[in-house]
Design a protein around this motif. Structure first.
Motif, mmCIF file in Angstrom:
data_model
loop_
_atom_site.group_PDB
_atom_site.id
_atom_site.type_symbol
_atom_site.label_atom_id
_atom_site.label_comp_id
_atom_site.label_asym_id
_atom_site.label_seq_id
_atom_site.Cartn_x
_atom_site.Cartn_y
_atom_site.Cartn_z
ATOM 1 N N ASN A 60 -36.259 -23.955 34.335
ATOM 2 C CA ASN A 60 -36.894 -24.126 33.024
ATOM 3 C C ASN A 60 -35.970 -24.862 32.071
ATOM 4 O O ASN A 60 -34.797 -24.539 31.961
ATOM 5 C CB ASN A 60 -37.218 -22.754 32.440
ATOM 6 C CG ASN A 60 -38.216 -22.015 33.279
ATOM 7 O OD1 ASN A 60 -39.408 -22.263 33.172
ATOM 8 N ND2 ASN A 60 -37.749 -21.114 34.131
ATOM 9 N N GLY A 61 -36.527 -25.814 31.354
ATOM 10 C CA GLY A 61 -35.745 -26.660 30.482
ATOM 11 C C GLY A 61 -35.674 -26.199 29.039
ATOM 12 O O GLY A 61 -35.874 -25.024 28.724
ATOM 13 N N PRO A 62 -35.391 -27.142 28.137
ATOM 14 C CA PRO A 62 -35.050 -26.832 26.751
ATOM 15 C C PRO A 62 -36.173 -26.138 25.981
ATOM 16 O O PRO A 62 -37.347 -26.448 26.150
ATOM 17 C CB PRO A 62 -34.730 -28.201 26.141
ATOM 18 C CG PRO A 62 -35.396 -29.186 27.020
ATOM 19 C CD PRO A 62 -35.404 -28.590 28.386
ATOM 20 N N LEU A 116 -29.187 -28.460 34.049
ATOM 21 C CA LEU A 116 -30.380 -28.547 34.894
ATOM 22 C C LEU A 116 -30.124 -29.440 36.109
ATOM 23 O O LEU A 116 -30.523 -29.103 37.233
ATOM 24 C CB LEU A 116 -31.569 -29.073 34.073
ATOM 25 C CG LEU A 116 -32.023 -28.178 32.921
ATOM 26 C CD1 LEU A 116 -33.035 -28.912 32.046
ATOM 27 C CD2 LEU A 116 -32.587 -26.869 33.432
ATOM 28 N N ILE A 117 -29.453 -30.545 35.889
ATOM 29 C CA ILE A 117 -29.115 -31.457 36.991
ATOM 30 C C ILE A 117 -28.208 -30.750 37.989
ATOM 31 O O ILE A 117 -28.426 -30.838 39.205
ATOM 32 C CB ILE A 117 -28.471 -32.751 36.454
ATOM 33 C CG1 ILE A 117 -29.524 -33.566 35.703
ATOM 34 C CG2 ILE A 117 -27.842 -33.570 37.583
ATOM 35 C CD1 ILE A 117 -28.961 -34.698 34.869
ATOM 36 N N ASP A 118 -27.204 -30.033 37.513
ATOM 37 C CA ASP A 118 -26.314 -29.283 38.410
ATOM 38 C C ASP A 118 -27.093 -28.248 39.222
ATOM 39 O O ASP A 118 -26.832 -28.063 40.413
ATOM 40 C CB ASP A 118 -25.200 -28.594 37.620
ATOM 41 C CG ASP A 118 -24.173 -29.569 37.074
ATOM 42 O OD1 ASP A 118 -24.111 -30.728 37.546
ATOM 43 O OD2 ASP A 118 -23.426 -29.168 36.153
ATOM 44 N N ALA A 119 -28.048 -27.576 38.598
ATOM 45 C CA ALA A 119 -28.856 -26.579 39.313
ATOM 46 C C ALA A 119 -29.716 -27.241 40.381
ATOM 47 O O ALA A 119 -29.879 -26.698 41.488
ATOM 48 C CB ALA A 119 -29.725 -25.803 38.328
ATOM 49 N N ILE A 161 -39.551 -25.643 41.516
ATOM 50 C CA ILE A 161 -40.589 -25.738 40.493
ATOM 51 C C ILE A 161 -39.857 -25.992 39.188
ATOM 52 O O ILE A 161 -38.990 -25.213 38.796
ATOM 53 C CB ILE A 161 -41.428 -24.447 40.435
ATOM 54 C CG1 ILE A 161 -42.188 -24.273 41.754
ATOM 55 C CG2 ILE A 161 -42.382 -24.489 39.235
ATOM 56 C CD1 ILE A 161 -42.842 -22.931 41.910
ATOM 57 N N LEU A 162 -40.203 -27.085 38.536
ATOM 58 C CA LEU A 162 -39.471 -27.502 37.339
ATOM 59 C C LEU A 162 -40.397 -27.621 36.138
ATOM 60 O O LEU A 162 -41.335 -28.427 36.147
ATOM 61 C CB LEU A 162 -38.776 -28.847 37.578
ATOM 62 C CG LEU A 162 -38.052 -29.464 36.388
ATOM 63 C CD1 LEU A 162 -36.948 -28.554 35.860
ATOM 64 C CD2 LEU A 162 -37.489 -30.830 36.767
ATOM 65 N N PRO A 201 -38.983 -30.648 48.119
ATOM 66 C CA PRO A 201 -40.241 -30.807 47.394
ATOM 67 C C PRO A 201 -40.142 -30.152 46.023
ATOM 68 O O PRO A 201 -39.525 -29.094 45.864
ATOM 69 C CB PRO A 201 -41.260 -30.092 48.283
ATOM 70 C CG PRO A 201 -40.473 -29.157 49.126
ATOM 71 C CD PRO A 201 -39.108 -29.780 49.293
ATOM 72 N N ALA A 202 -40.745 -30.801 45.036
ATOM 73 C CA ALA A 202 -40.723 -30.295 43.662
ATOM 74 C C ALA A 202 -42.133 -30.314 43.097
ATOM 75 O O ALA A 202 -42.936 -31.195 43.417
ATOM 76 C CB ALA A 202 -39.798 -31.140 42.800
ATOM 77 N N ILE A 203 -42.403 -29.334 42.251
ATOM 78 C CA ILE A 203 -43.650 -29.284 41.493
ATOM 79 C C ILE A 203 -43.285 -29.333 40.013
ATOM 80 O O ILE A 203 -42.418 -28.588 39.556
ATOM 81 C CB ILE A 203 -44.454 -28.011 41.808
ATOM 82 C CG1 ILE A 203 -44.973 -28.064 43.254
ATOM 83 C CG2 ILE A 203 -45.614 -27.833 40.820
ATOM 84 C CD1 ILE A 203 -45.700 -26.816 43.703
ATOM 85 N N GLU A 204 -43.938 -30.231 39.287
ATOM 86 C CA GLU A 204 -43.783 -30.301 37.834
ATOM 87 C C GLU A 204 -44.748 -29.286 37.222
ATOM 88 O O GLU A 204 -45.915 -29.214 37.607
ATOM 89 C CB GLU A 204 -44.123 -31.700 37.345
ATOM 90 C CG GLU A 204 -44.076 -31.855 35.848
ATOM 91 C CD GLU A 204 -44.507 -33.239 35.395
ATOM 92 O OE1 GLU A 204 -45.113 -33.313 34.312
ATOM 93 O OE2 GLU A 204 -44.244 -34.240 36.103
ATOM 94 N N LEU A 205 -44.250 -28.513 36.260
ATOM 95 C CA LEU A 205 -45.040 -27.446 35.658
ATOM 96 C C LEU A 205 -44.969 -27.519 34.137
ATOM 97 O O LEU A 205 -43.892 -27.781 33.573
ATOM 98 C CB LEU A 205 -44.490 -26.091 36.136
ATOM 99 C CG LEU A 205 -45.049 -24.825 35.504
ATOM 100 C CD1 LEU A 205 -46.535 -24.670 35.810
ATOM 101 C CD2 LEU A 205 -44.275 -23.622 35.990
ATOM 102 N N HIS A 206 -46.105 -27.281 33.485
ATOM 103 C CA HIS A 206 -46.167 -27.198 32.028
ATOM 104 C C HIS A 206 -47.101 -26.072 31.620
ATOM 105 O O HIS A 206 -48.156 -25.881 32.231
ATOM 106 C CB HIS A 206 -46.680 -28.500 31.414
ATOM 107 C CG HIS A 206 -45.823 -29.667 31.711
ATOM 108 N ND1 HIS A 206 -44.617 -29.884 31.076
ATOM 109 C CD2 HIS A 206 -45.957 -30.662 32.614
ATOM 110 C CE1 HIS A 206 -44.064 -30.975 31.561
ATOM 111 N NE2 HIS A 206 -44.850 -31.461 32.502
#
Length: 147
Positions: free
Chosen positions: A8-10, A57-60, A72-73, A95-100
């Motif tokens: 989870n971001g900012p 976030l990049i390091d994670a 899941i980002l 694999p990544a999923i974009e989430l909002h």
């Protein structure tokens, strides 16, 4: 055992108090608890993190390689600005999923642009906190089909 990183971001640490008319009253701790219960019920491991700092976030994301099967980002505002996060996801080959939480396409035009979607297997947007469970199920299904 399958392992998924939920990142989870900012400003997501302010869920529940920040713009509840847009993001609801559920806190990030509530979402984490919901996700952990879901993971335990469905038999996979879950790592759940949040940072307001792009480099963290990049390091994670980099550290996820070899530890997790998918990401899941919810990159929050970085979705629309961060080529660095896009490159980090691409470099892990996970694999990544974009989430909002909100429907970004019903909001300001600048939110319609996503660098993350370019490297994601899918996007989940607009379902609020339950969107996290949708993303977990989608990732689990994607990983099971890929085996």
């Amino acid at each position: 055992m399958m392992s998924i990183l939920v990142l989870n971001g900012p400003n997501l640490n302010l869920l529940g108090i920040r713009q509840p008319e847009v993001y609801g009253h559920t806190t990030l701790a509530d979402i984490e608890s919901m996700c952990r219960e879901h993971a335990a019920t469905h038999g996979f491991d879950l790592d759940f993190k949040q940072s307001n700092h792009e480099g963290v976030l990049i390091d994670a994301i980099h550290a996820a390689r070899g530890q997790h099967d998918g990401i899941i980002l919810n990159a929050a505002a970085y979705t629309h600005t961060s080529i660095a996060l896009m490159d980090a996801l691409s470099s892990t080959q996970l694999p990544a999923i974009e989430l909002h939480l909100s429907n970004v396409h019903a909001r300001e035009p600048f939110r319609h642009v996503s660098y993350i979607a370019r490297v994601a297997v899918g996007v989940i947007s607009g379902f609020g906190a339950p969107g996290y469970l949708l993303a977990l199920d989608a990732m689990r299904g994607h990983l099971e089909r890929s085996e």
